[in-house]
Design a protein around this motif. Structure first.
Motif, mmCIF file in Angstrom:
data_model
loop_
_atom_site.group_PDB
_atom_site.id
_atom_site.type_symbol
_atom_site.label_atom_id
_atom_site.label_comp_id
_atom_site.label_asym_id
_atom_site.label_seq_id
_atom_site.Cartn_x
_atom_site.Cartn_y
_atom_site.Cartn_z
ATOM 1 N N TYR A 691 0.736 -1.109 -0.054
ATOM 2 C CA TYR A 691 -0.093 0.053 -0.117
ATOM 3 C C TYR A 691 1.020 1.251 -0.263
ATOM 4 C CZ TYR A 691 1.500 0.803 4.963
ATOM 5 O OH TYR A 691 2.099 1.042 6.014
ATOM 6 N N GLN A 692 0.072 2.305 -0.239
ATOM 7 C CA GLN A 692 0.892 3.697 -0.170
ATOM 8 C C GLN A 692 -0.139 4.582 0.401
ATOM 9 O OE1 GLN A 692 3.431 5.648 -2.907
ATOM 10 N NE2 GLN A 692 3.847 3.908 -4.117
ATOM 11 N N LEU A 693 0.385 5.598 0.904
ATOM 12 C CA LEU A 693 -0.593 6.473 1.553
ATOM 13 C C LEU A 693 -0.312 7.951 0.878
ATOM 14 C CD1 LEU A 693 -0.301 5.919 5.449
ATOM 15 C CD2 LEU A 693 -1.903 5.173 3.969
ATOM 16 N N GLY A 694 -1.404 8.301 0.200
ATOM 17 C CA GLY A 694 -1.488 9.473 -0.427
ATOM 18 C C GLY A 694 -1.914 10.773 0.280
ATOM 19 N N ARG A 695 -2.195 11.909 -0.617
ATOM 20 C CA ARG A 695 -2.635 13.082 0.252
ATOM 21 C C ARG A 695 -3.724 13.059 0.937
ATOM 22 N NH1 ARG A 695 -0.138 15.574 -4.209
ATOM 23 N NH2 ARG A 695 2.079 15.875 -3.422
ATOM 24 N N SER A 696 -4.907 12.104 0.515
ATOM 25 C CA SER A 696 -6.218 12.026 0.912
ATOM 26 C C SER A 696 -6.604 10.692 0.756
ATOM 27 C CB SER A 696 -7.293 13.166 0.197
ATOM 28 O OG SER A 696 -7.282 12.658 -1.061
ATOM 29 N N LYS A 697 -5.807 9.829 0.029
ATOM 30 C CA LYS A 697 -6.438 8.472 0.056
ATOM 31 C C LYS A 697 -5.419 7.327 0.343
ATOM 32 C CE LYS A 697 -9.556 9.632 -3.536
ATOM 33 N NZ LYS A 697 -9.684 9.492 -5.121
ATOM 34 N N ILE A 698 -5.902 6.259 0.729
ATOM 35 C CA ILE A 698 -5.033 5.101 0.722
ATOM 36 C C ILE A 698 -5.061 4.147 -0.688
ATOM 37 C CG2 ILE A 698 -6.769 3.697 2.029
ATOM 38 C CD1 ILE A 698 -4.203 1.908 3.262
ATOM 39 N N PHE A 699 -3.817 3.869 -0.889
ATOM 40 C CA PHE A 699 -3.909 3.149 -2.185
ATOM 41 C C PHE A 699 -3.448 1.521 -1.917
ATOM 42 C CE2 PHE A 699 -4.267 6.188 -5.803
ATOM 43 C CZ PHE A 699 -4.390 7.395 -4.966
ATOM 44 N N ILE A 700 -4.141 0.935 -2.423
ATOM 45 C CA ILE A 700 -3.744 -0.555 -2.113
ATOM 46 C C ILE A 700 -3.553 -1.373 -3.416
ATOM 47 C CG2 ILE A 700 -4.761 -2.887 -1.265
ATOM 48 C CD1 ILE A 700 -6.621 -1.129 0.696
ATOM 49 N N ARG A 701 -2.195 -2.040 -3.460
ATOM 50 C CA ARG A 701 -1.888 -2.490 -4.587
ATOM 51 C C ARG A 701 -2.535 -3.586 -4.962
ATOM 52 N NH1 ARG A 701 2.081 -1.426 -8.026
ATOM 53 N NH2 ARG A 701 3.373 0.175 -6.727
ATOM 54 N N PHE A 702 -2.673 -4.667 -4.119
ATOM 55 C CA PHE A 702 -3.234 -6.034 -4.632
ATOM 56 C C PHE A 702 -4.841 -6.103 -4.341
ATOM 57 C CE2 PHE A 702 1.183 -6.494 -3.716
ATOM 58 C CZ PHE A 702 1.751 -6.504 -4.844
ATOM 59 N N PRO A 703 -5.539 -6.827 -5.024
ATOM 60 C CA PRO A 703 -6.791 -7.008 -4.450
ATOM 61 C C PRO A 703 -6.804 -7.924 -3.218
ATOM 62 C CG PRO A 703 -6.620 -7.616 -6.858
ATOM 63 C CD PRO A 703 -5.449 -7.306 -6.249
ATOM 64 N N LYS A 704 -6.037 -8.707 -3.073
ATOM 65 C CA LYS A 704 -6.062 -10.059 -2.086
ATOM 66 C C LYS A 704 -5.848 -9.280 -0.677
ATOM 67 C CE LYS A 704 -1.430 -11.528 -1.969
ATOM 68 N NZ LYS A 704 -0.452 -11.010 -2.409
ATOM 69 N N THR A 705 -5.216 -8.141 -0.673
ATOM 70 C CA THR A 705 -5.108 -7.355 0.663
ATOM 71 C C THR A 705 -6.351 -6.735 1.003
ATOM 72 O OG1 THR A 705 -3.257 -6.731 -0.073
ATOM 73 C CG2 THR A 705 -3.671 -5.513 1.867
ATOM 74 N N LEU A 706 -7.321 -6.289 0.009
ATOM 75 C CA LEU A 706 -8.416 -5.779 0.561
ATOM 76 C C LEU A 706 -9.454 -7.004 0.829
ATOM 77 C CD1 LEU A 706 -9.893 -2.883 0.352
ATOM 78 C CD2 LEU A 706 -11.244 -3.922 -1.342
ATOM 79 N N PHE A 707 -9.351 -7.975 0.205
ATOM 80 C CA PHE A 707 -10.144 -9.286 0.396
ATOM 81 C C PHE A 707 -9.752 -9.736 1.918
ATOM 82 C CE2 PHE A 707 -11.053 -12.207 -3.301
ATOM 83 C CZ PHE A 707 -12.434 -11.892 -3.324
ATOM 84 N N PHE A 708 -8.518 -9.616 2.268
ATOM 85 C CA PHE A 708 -8.264 -10.237 3.400
ATOM 86 C C PHE A 708 -8.757 -9.314 4.489
ATOM 87 C CE2 PHE A 708 -5.300 -8.632 6.761
ATOM 88 C CZ PHE A 708 -5.254 -9.521 7.249
ATOM 89 N N THR A 709 -8.973 -7.902 4.352
ATOM 90 C CA THR A 709 -9.534 -7.038 5.199
ATOM 91 C C THR A 709 -11.053 -7.124 5.263
ATOM 92 O OG1 THR A 709 -7.753 -5.661 4.343
ATOM 93 C CG2 THR A 709 -9.286 -4.569 5.752
ATOM 94 N N GLU A 710 -11.786 -7.385 4.305
ATOM 95 C CA GLU A 710 -13.051 -7.541 4.041
ATOM 96 C C GLU A 710 -13.343 -8.881 4.883
ATOM 97 O OE1 GLU A 710 -15.802 -6.107 3.438
ATOM 98 O OE2 GLU A 710 -15.046 -4.516 1.995
ATOM 99 N N ASP A 711 -12.566 -10.054 4.604
ATOM 100 C CA ASP A 711 -12.806 -11.180 5.402
ATOM 101 C C ASP A 711 -12.761 -10.941 6.773
ATOM 102 O OD1 ASP A 711 -13.317 -12.357 3.024
ATOM 103 O OD2 ASP A 711 -11.644 -13.865 2.977
ATOM 104 N N ALA A 712 -11.758 -10.285 7.223
ATOM 105 C CA ALA A 712 -11.710 -10.043 8.640
ATOM 106 C C ALA A 712 -13.046 -9.423 9.140
ATOM 107 C CB ALA A 712 -10.401 -9.209 8.851
ATOM 108 N N ARG A 713 -13.109 -8.496 8.444
ATOM 109 C CA ARG A 713 -14.434 -7.571 9.092
ATOM 110 C C ARG A 713 -15.717 -8.446 9.129
ATOM 111 N NH1 ARG A 713 -18.486 -4.882 6.492
ATOM 112 N NH2 ARG A 713 -19.162 -2.883 7.741
ATOM 113 N N GLU A 714 -15.836 -9.211 8.225
ATOM 114 C CA GLU A 714 -16.958 -10.266 8.158
ATOM 115 C C GLU A 714 -17.079 -11.100 9.192
ATOM 116 O OE1 GLU A 714 -19.880 -10.629 6.362
ATOM 117 O OE2 GLU A 714 -19.047 -8.651 5.533
ATOM 118 N N ALA A 715 -15.768 -11.601 9.543
ATOM 119 C CA ALA A 715 -15.718 -12.557 10.783
ATOM 120 C C ALA A 715 -15.881 -11.864 12.176
ATOM 121 C CB ALA A 715 -14.152 -12.909 10.591
ATOM 122 N N GLN A 716 -15.923 -10.743 12.254
ATOM 123 C CA GLN A 716 -16.011 -9.747 13.324
ATOM 124 C C GLN A 716 -17.542 -10.230 14.050
ATOM 125 O OE1 GLN A 716 -14.832 -6.574 15.100
ATOM 126 N NE2 GLN A 716 -13.040 -7.997 14.791
#
Ligand code: ATP
Ligand code: MG
Length: 716
Positions: A691-716
């Motif tokens: 990932y990289q942090l821009g001026r106003s947004k986070i940029f995530i390079r790989f979809p799997k990173t977001l996938f993993f985060t979404e999955d973690a959220r679902e598991a909550q």
């Protein structure tokens, strides 16, 4: 409608993964191609489309681009309730939908005050017109209303059945094919209420009025009138014979009825729409008088005497024509059989041969129909104009433009019309490439993120081949059209060969070694379009480009007592010394203007795909789909998106969605947003390269990173 797996909705929210992420994805595919593990594989791309199509999930994203596959059946996903679900919701929180894209553009318009445009592309029958109608319905249903403007919604919606009746026809590819290009601006006031609209139309396929290929029909309006018009009306128009087979202009395709179309019903809808738009009874009468006139013109019969001179053999049609068009019968009959040339202030009249008379008649029919169509669009525009402020001068309003223009077209026999249509698609592809790459680049620059360039095929070379001054195909065509003497379609082809032979995207039957290329006919040239090769037969190119009407026919029409006709044929045409622009040049100029309009707006894209040629639901023809994926440049599009960062999200939105995953950011982060996001992703174990942090947004390079985060959220 039930969604499975990744897209199941629970308590108004979309649960992304119900079962194991993999098995759900296996069944319904991924909702965004960016999430494909094997994103460079065309096979994986198509497989994803196929899986989703099987589950009636016709929409999939490539980032912010919406890919749509024609379901060829009614899906219950366009209800008012569903429209409400998509209001104000972010792309990734809900299953892909055309309403999401419409809403996204609308929100950008409201919050950023930037004009938007939605570009809908795809081949004939892929679902462009249906998509544009869904978007219009979305806006007219969900946007706030302003006092006294509720009727504008009705008028916006009712412009469609009228334009479809006059501008659409059954073709081999599509039972309701748009035979004109359409760009429609929807105008909103500062509160976001639709207050007006404006339509630009492009190159109507006029030749259809006088000729249809086998299995095709003339424009719908003729059949609607014959099928739906009441007895009294038809009697007045002289059309008591309601079987289309009685009309010469309706028999060419030998296809009077189409099972998927109900002409009678459409007639009712169309006439009602005319009155909603504000046509007076007289105007409707005048319009139908013109439609009937075209049928009578088609039925005129000519004979030839021993000297090769032509005359009319029956006067029934002439009688009706003079009544309906309010012209002098004898003038019309004379003008249909003679030619008048004015040279050095002197008039010369010469008789026409039978063949010339038939072509003069057809030219008149095309001119009458084509100009009436333009008149119709102008009339609708007057009705859609926001009365308090003239269009284009209003500062306080903003617009969303919808482009529904003919897609790339290849038939067995391709003529001038296909040449223009495919040229138009080259221009749009260029715009797409430029804007997708440009906007991507701009975003990285604005956010201070470094990125690598992706190579792509720039089709500018083909646009230049067609439109370049002096040596482009259109310039050469115009030159032949202007050249007196022996200019013909074949001399045009020869000139093309002389000037363009050797160009990487132009071929004829002649090979460099003096041999013959069999795949290209002697009367053809082939263009290597970005979307594939097309052979164009030059027959008719000069005539269609000249689009001339004999002077004496113009004179008759200028004197017409039918008010619509007198607005369509102006006396100035007769005295104007300047030659009018040719059809191809007019088209080129109008496309250049369109590109300017589109460039000034923020674009969104809908890429429509046709799943089979049989117009059937449930059939997914892989070869056909692969071809479209290729020429729509979808793989390139995906590569460009993936070369950079698959996802970007404003810090606030990202924190809001995932703050529950980290004790330091839950329930509220009090510090700077960027620090909150940084704390959160470190806690989640994101690696620096992810990932990289821009001026106003986070940029995530790989979809799997977001996938993993979404999955973690679902598991909550
Ligand atoms: P053309 O370039 O010939 O005008 P098009 O891309 O505008 O083609 P449409 O007329 O929109 O194609 O679609 C062709 C037919 O496919 C429609 O008449 C309709 O039967 C079906 N169709 C398209 N989209 C949908 C949809 N979203 N839901 C149901 N049916 C659809
Ligand atoms: Mg269409």
């Amino acid at each position: 409608m039930r969604y499975h797996g990744r897209e199941v909705e629970v308590e108004g929210k979309i649960r992304l993964v119900m079962e194991s992420a993999l098995s759900a994805r296996d069944r319904v595919g991924v909702q965004d191609f960016l999430l494909l593990e094997n994103y460079t594989s065309e096979a994986a791309f198509i497989e994803n489309l196929r899986r989703r199509y099987r589950e009636n999930l016709i929409y999939t994203y490539i980032g912010s681009v919406l890919v749509s596959v024609n379901p060829y059946k009614e899906l219950e996903i366009y209800s008012k309730q569903n429209m409400e679900r998509y209001r104000g919701v972010n792309f990734y929180e809900i299953s892909p939908h055309i309403f999401a894209l419409a809403d996204n553009s609308y929100r950008a318009l409201r919050t950023e005050r930037r004009d938007q445009c939605i570009l809908i592309s795809g081949e004939s029958g892929a679902g462009k017109t249906e998509a544009s109608k869904k978007i219009l319905q979305y806006y007219t249903t969900t946007c706030p209303t302003r006092q006294n403007t509720s009727s504008i919604r009705e008028r916006l919606l009712h412009s469609n059945p009228v334009l479809e009746a006059f501008g659409n026809a059954k073709t081999l590819r599509n039972d309701n094919s748009s035979r004109f290009g359409k760009y429609m601006d929807i105008q909103f006031d500062y509160k976001g209420a639709p207050i007006g609209g404006h339509i630009l139309n492009y190159l109507l396929e006029k030749s259809r009025v006088v000729h249809q290929n086998h299995g095709e029909r003339n424009f719908h309006i003729f059949y609607q009138l014959l099928e739906g018009g009441d007895e009294q009306l038809l009697k007045r128009l002289g059309l008591e014979k309601t079987n289309p087979q009685h009309y010469h202009y309706l028999v060419k395709g030998n296809c009077p009825r189409v099972s998927t179309r109900n002409d009678r019903n459409c007639w009712r809808i169309m006439t009602n729409a005319l009155s909603v738009i504000g046509f007076t009874e007289e105007e409707v009468e005048e319009l139908l008088d013109i439609v009937a006139s075209v049928l009578h013109l088609g039925n005129m019969q000519f004979g030839e005497n021993e000297y090769g001179e032509t005359h009319l053999t029956t006067d029934t049609q002439l009688r009706y024509l003079s009544q309906l068009l309010k012209v002098e019968g004898s003038d019309l009959s004379e003008a249909l059989t003679h030619k008048k040339i004015v040279a050095k202030e002197e008039e010369m009249i010469s008789p026409l041969s039978l063949e010339q008379a038939l072509s003069a008649r057809d030219a008149l029919s095309k001119a009458i129909y084509g100009r009436t169509f333009t008149w119709l669009v102008e009339k609708i525009n007057k009705s859609l104009a926001f009365k308090d402020e003239p269009y284009f001068s209003s500062k306080s309003s903003s617009v969303i433009g919808l482009l529904d223009i003919y897609g790339f077209e290849v038939f067995q026999h391709n003529s001038f019309e296909q040449f223009c249509i495919n040229y138009c698609n080259e221009k749009l592809q260029q715009l797409f490439i430029e804007l997708t790459l440009k906007s991507e680049q701009e975003e990285y620059d604005a956010e201070g993120i470094a990125w690598e360039t992706v190579e792509y095929f720039n089709n500018k070379i083909i646009c230049d081949l067609v439109e370049e001054k002096h040596k482009g195909i259109i310039a050469i065509l115009d030159e032949e059209c202007l050249r007196p003497g022996d200019a013909s379609d074949i001399t045009f082809l020869e000139k093309l060969e002389d000037t363009l032979g050797g160009h990487a995207h132009f071929v004829t039957h002649k090979l460099a070694n003096g041999k013959t290329r069999k795949a290209v006919g002697r009367e053809e040239f082939r263009l290597l379009h970005y979307a594939g090769e097309v052979n164009y037969n030059v027959n008719g190119f000069l005539d269609k480009n000249n689009d001339l009407l004999y002077r004496n026919l113009k004179e008759v029409m200028c004197k017409s007592g039918n008010p619509i006709m007198s607005q369509c044929f102006h006396r100035e045409e007769l005295t104007d010394q300047k030659r009018p622009e040719t059809a191809a040049t007019q088209f080129k100029l109008s496309l250049a203007k369109l590109m300017e309009i589109l460039m000034s707006k923020e674009p969104s894209y809908i890429r429509c795909i046709k799943p089979n040629d049989a117009k059937q639901s449930g059939r997914f023809d892989e070869v056909l789909v692969r071809h479209q994926v290729k020429y729509l440049g979808l793989m390139e599009n995906l590569r460009v998106r993936r070369a950079g960062f698959a996802y970007r999200r404003h810090y606030e939105a990202f924190l809001q969605r995932y703050k529950c995953l980290c004790p330091e950011t839950w329930p509220n982060w009090e510090g700077k947003l960027v620090d909150g996001v940084s704390t959160l992703v470190k806690h989640l174990g994101y690696k620096p390269e992810e990932y990289q942090l821009g001026r106003s947004k986070i940029f995530i390079r790989f979809p799997k990173t977001l996938f993993f985060t979404e999955d973690a959220r679902e598991a909550q």
